[in-house]
Scaffold this motif. Sequence first.
Motif, PDB file in Angstrom:
ATOM      1  N   GLY A  37      74.833 -10.136  16.610  1.00  0.00           N
ATOM      2  CA  GLY A  37      75.676 -11.170  16.021  1.00  0.00           C
ATOM      3  C   GLY A  37      77.138 -10.945  16.308  1.00  0.00           C
ATOM      4  O   GLY A  37      77.580  -9.828  16.551  1.00  0.00           O
ATOM      5  N   LEU A  38      77.871 -12.028  16.259  1.00  0.00           N
ATOM      6  CA  LEU A  38      79.321 -11.997  16.431  1.00  0.00           C
ATOM      7  C   LEU A  38      79.902 -12.758  15.248  1.00  0.00           C
ATOM      8  O   LEU A  38      79.542 -13.905  14.995  1.00  0.00           O
ATOM      9  CB  LEU A  38      79.704 -12.677  17.741  1.00  0.00           C
ATOM     10  N   SER A  39      80.763 -12.107  14.495  1.00  0.00           N
ATOM     11  CA  SER A  39      81.378 -12.700  13.320  1.00  0.00           C
ATOM     12  C   SER A  39      82.878 -12.779  13.553  1.00  0.00           C
ATOM     13  O   SER A  39      83.531 -11.757  13.753  1.00  0.00           O
ATOM     14  CB  SER A  39      81.076 -11.829  12.099  1.00  0.00           C
ATOM     15  N   ALA A  40      83.430 -13.990  13.539  1.00  0.00           N
ATOM     16  CA  ALA A  40      84.850 -14.188  13.807  1.00  0.00           C
ATOM     17  C   ALA A  40      85.661 -14.107  12.521  1.00  0.00           C
ATOM     18  O   ALA A  40      85.149 -14.333  11.427  1.00  0.00           O
ATOM     19  CB  ALA A  40      85.073 -15.551  14.462  1.00  0.00           C
ATOM     20  N   SER A  41      86.939 -13.792  12.669  1.00  0.00           N
ATOM     21  CA  SER A  41      87.826 -13.674  11.509  1.00  0.00           C
ATOM     22  C   SER A  41      88.013 -15.009  10.791  1.00  0.00           C
ATOM     23  O   SER A  41      88.366 -15.031   9.620  1.00  0.00           O
ATOM     24  CB  SER A  41      89.175 -13.101  11.935  1.00  0.00           C
ATOM     25  N   ASP A  42      87.724 -16.137  11.453  1.00  0.00           N
ATOM     26  CA  ASP A  42      87.839 -17.449  10.810  1.00  0.00           C
ATOM     27  C   ASP A  42      86.511 -17.908  10.202  1.00  0.00           C
ATOM     28  O   ASP A  42      86.313 -19.078   9.938  1.00  0.00           O
ATOM     29  CB  ASP A  42      88.362 -18.479  11.806  1.00  0.00           C
ATOM     30  N   GLN A  43      85.579 -16.973   9.989  1.00  0.00           N
ATOM     31  CA  GLN A  43      84.292 -17.197   9.331  1.00  0.00           C
ATOM     32  C   GLN A  43      83.229 -17.826  10.225  1.00  0.00           C
ATOM     33  O   GLN A  43      82.115 -18.064   9.778  1.00  0.00           O
ATOM     34  CB  GLN A  43      84.438 -18.040   8.051  1.00  0.00           C
ATOM     35  N   ARG A  44      83.532 -18.103  11.496  1.00  0.00           N
ATOM     36  CA  ARG A  44      82.483 -18.570  12.411  1.00  0.00           C
ATOM     37  C   ARG A  44      81.606 -17.386  12.785  1.00  0.00           C
ATOM     38  O   ARG A  44      82.071 -16.250  12.822  1.00  0.00           O
ATOM     39  CB  ARG A  44      83.086 -19.164  13.684  1.00  0.00           C
ATOM     40  N   SER A  45      80.351 -17.661  13.074  1.00  0.00           N
ATOM     41  CA  SER A  45      79.472 -16.596  13.541  1.00  0.00           C
ATOM     42  C   SER A  45      78.445 -17.170  14.507  1.00  0.00           C
ATOM     43  O   SER A  45      78.125 -18.353  14.455  1.00  0.00           O
ATOM     44  CB  SER A  45      78.781 -15.892  12.375  1.00  0.00           C
ATOM     45  N   GLU A  46      77.974 -16.307  15.390  1.00  0.00           N
ATOM     46  CA  GLU A  46      76.925 -16.667  16.342  1.00  0.00           C
ATOM     47  C   GLU A  46      75.971 -15.500  16.451  1.00  0.00           C
ATOM     48  O   GLU A  46      76.367 -14.344  16.292  1.00  0.00           O
ATOM     49  CB  GLU A  46      77.516 -16.966  17.724  1.00  0.00           C
ATOM     50  N   ARG A  47      74.708 -15.804  16.737  1.00  0.00           N
ATOM     51  CA  ARG A  47      73.695 -14.780  16.946  1.00  0.00           C
ATOM     52  C   ARG A  47      72.962 -15.065  18.244  1.00  0.00           C
ATOM     53  O   ARG A  47      72.763 -16.207  18.617  1.00  0.00           O
ATOM     54  CB  ARG A  47      72.688 -14.759  15.802  1.00  0.00           C
ATOM     55  N   ARG A  48      72.592 -14.001  18.907  1.00  0.00           N
ATOM     56  CA  ARG A  48      71.798 -14.091  20.128  1.00  0.00           C
ATOM     57  C   ARG A  48      70.704 -13.036  20.060  1.00  0.00           C
ATOM     58  O   ARG A  48      70.887 -11.981  19.442  1.00  0.00           O
ATOM     59  CB  ARG A  48      72.646 -13.803  21.381  1.00  0.00           C
ATOM     60  N   ASN A  49      69.599 -13.300  20.722  1.00  0.00           N
ATOM     61  CA  ASN A  49      68.558 -12.292  20.906  1.00  0.00           C
ATOM     62  C   ASN A  49      68.734 -11.678  22.282  1.00  0.00           C
ATOM     63  O   ASN A  49      69.079 -12.382  23.238  1.00  0.00           O
ATOM     64  CB  ASN A  49      67.162 -12.903  20.789  1.00  0.00           C
ATOM     65  N   THR A  50      68.480 -10.378  22.394  1.00  0.00           N
ATOM     66  CA  THR A  50      68.588  -9.726  23.690  1.00  0.00           C
ATOM     67  C   THR A  50      67.482 -10.219  24.619  1.00  0.00           C
ATOM     68  O   THR A  50      66.379 -10.554  24.180  1.00  0.00           O
ATOM     69  CB  THR A  50      68.523  -8.199  23.558  1.00  0.00           C
ATOM     70  N   ASP A  51      67.783 -10.236  25.907  1.00  0.00           N
ATOM     71  CA  ASP A  51      66.833 -10.680  26.919  1.00  0.00           C
ATOM     72  C   ASP A  51      65.952  -9.520  27.388  1.00  0.00           C
ATOM     73  O   ASP A  51      65.923  -8.460  26.765  1.00  0.00           O
ATOM     74  CB  ASP A  51      67.562 -11.349  28.088  1.00  0.00           C
ATOM     75  N   GLU A  52      65.257  -9.706  28.506  1.00  0.00           N
ATOM     76  CA  GLU A  52      64.334  -8.687  29.034  1.00  0.00           C
ATOM     77  C   GLU A  52      65.047  -7.395  29.415  1.00  0.00           C
ATOM     78  O   GLU A  52      64.431  -6.338  29.485  1.00  0.00           O
ATOM     79  CB  GLU A  52      63.586  -9.213  30.270  1.00  0.00           C
ATOM     80  N   GLN A  53      66.351  -7.480  29.681  1.00  0.00           N
ATOM     81  CA  GLN A  53      67.131  -6.285  30.027  1.00  0.00           C
ATOM     82  C   GLN A  53      67.848  -5.698  28.804  1.00  0.00           C
ATOM     83  O   GLN A  53      68.641  -4.776  28.930  1.00  0.00           O
ATOM     84  CB  GLN A  53      68.178  -6.601  31.105  1.00  0.00           C
ATOM     85  N   GLY A  54      67.592  -6.264  27.622  1.00  0.00           N
ATOM     86  CA  GLY A  54      68.228  -5.781  26.400  1.00  0.00           C
ATOM     87  C   GLY A  54      69.658  -6.261  26.241  1.00  0.00           C
ATOM     88  O   GLY A  54      70.440  -5.667  25.507  1.00  0.00           O
ATOM     89  N   VAL A  55      70.015  -7.378  26.898  1.00  0.00           N
ATOM     90  CA  VAL A  55      71.394  -7.864  26.897  1.00  0.00           C
ATOM     91  C   VAL A  55      71.486  -9.194  26.142  1.00  0.00           C
ATOM     92  O   VAL A  55      70.672 -10.091  26.339  1.00  0.00           O
ATOM     93  CB  VAL A  55      71.915  -8.047  28.341  1.00  0.00           C
ATOM     94  N   ALA A  56      72.512  -9.295  25.284  1.00  0.00           N
ATOM     95  CA  ALA A  56      72.858 -10.549  24.616  1.00  0.00           C
ATOM     96  C   ALA A  56      74.221 -10.966  25.143  1.00  0.00           C
ATOM     97  O   ALA A  56      75.126 -10.136  25.272  1.00  0.00           O
ATOM     98  CB  ALA A  56      72.917 -10.360  23.112  1.00  0.00           C
TER      99      ALA A  56
END
Length: 70
Positions: A37-56
């Motif tokens: 997850g990525l949480s921004a200082s302005d309260q926005r957030s995003e989540r990603r699942n890692t791919d086959e190489q373990g990368v988001a």
Amino acid sequence: VEHPAPAELEIDLARLASLEVEVVDRAGAPQVGHVVGLSASDQRSERRNTDEQGVARFTLPVTLQGRVFA
């Protein structure tokens, strides 16, 4: 940035346009489907699942500041 400790990592993202987070286990094997997850200082957030190489991957506004959690 390597961050093996289970503590919070704060990164100033003000100059980045994209961010890739690689999640591996202690043996270095990629962790598929791990939530990052990525949480921004302005309260926005995003989540990603890692791919086959373990990368988001995130595409970010140039002015975003926030925190990454995995």
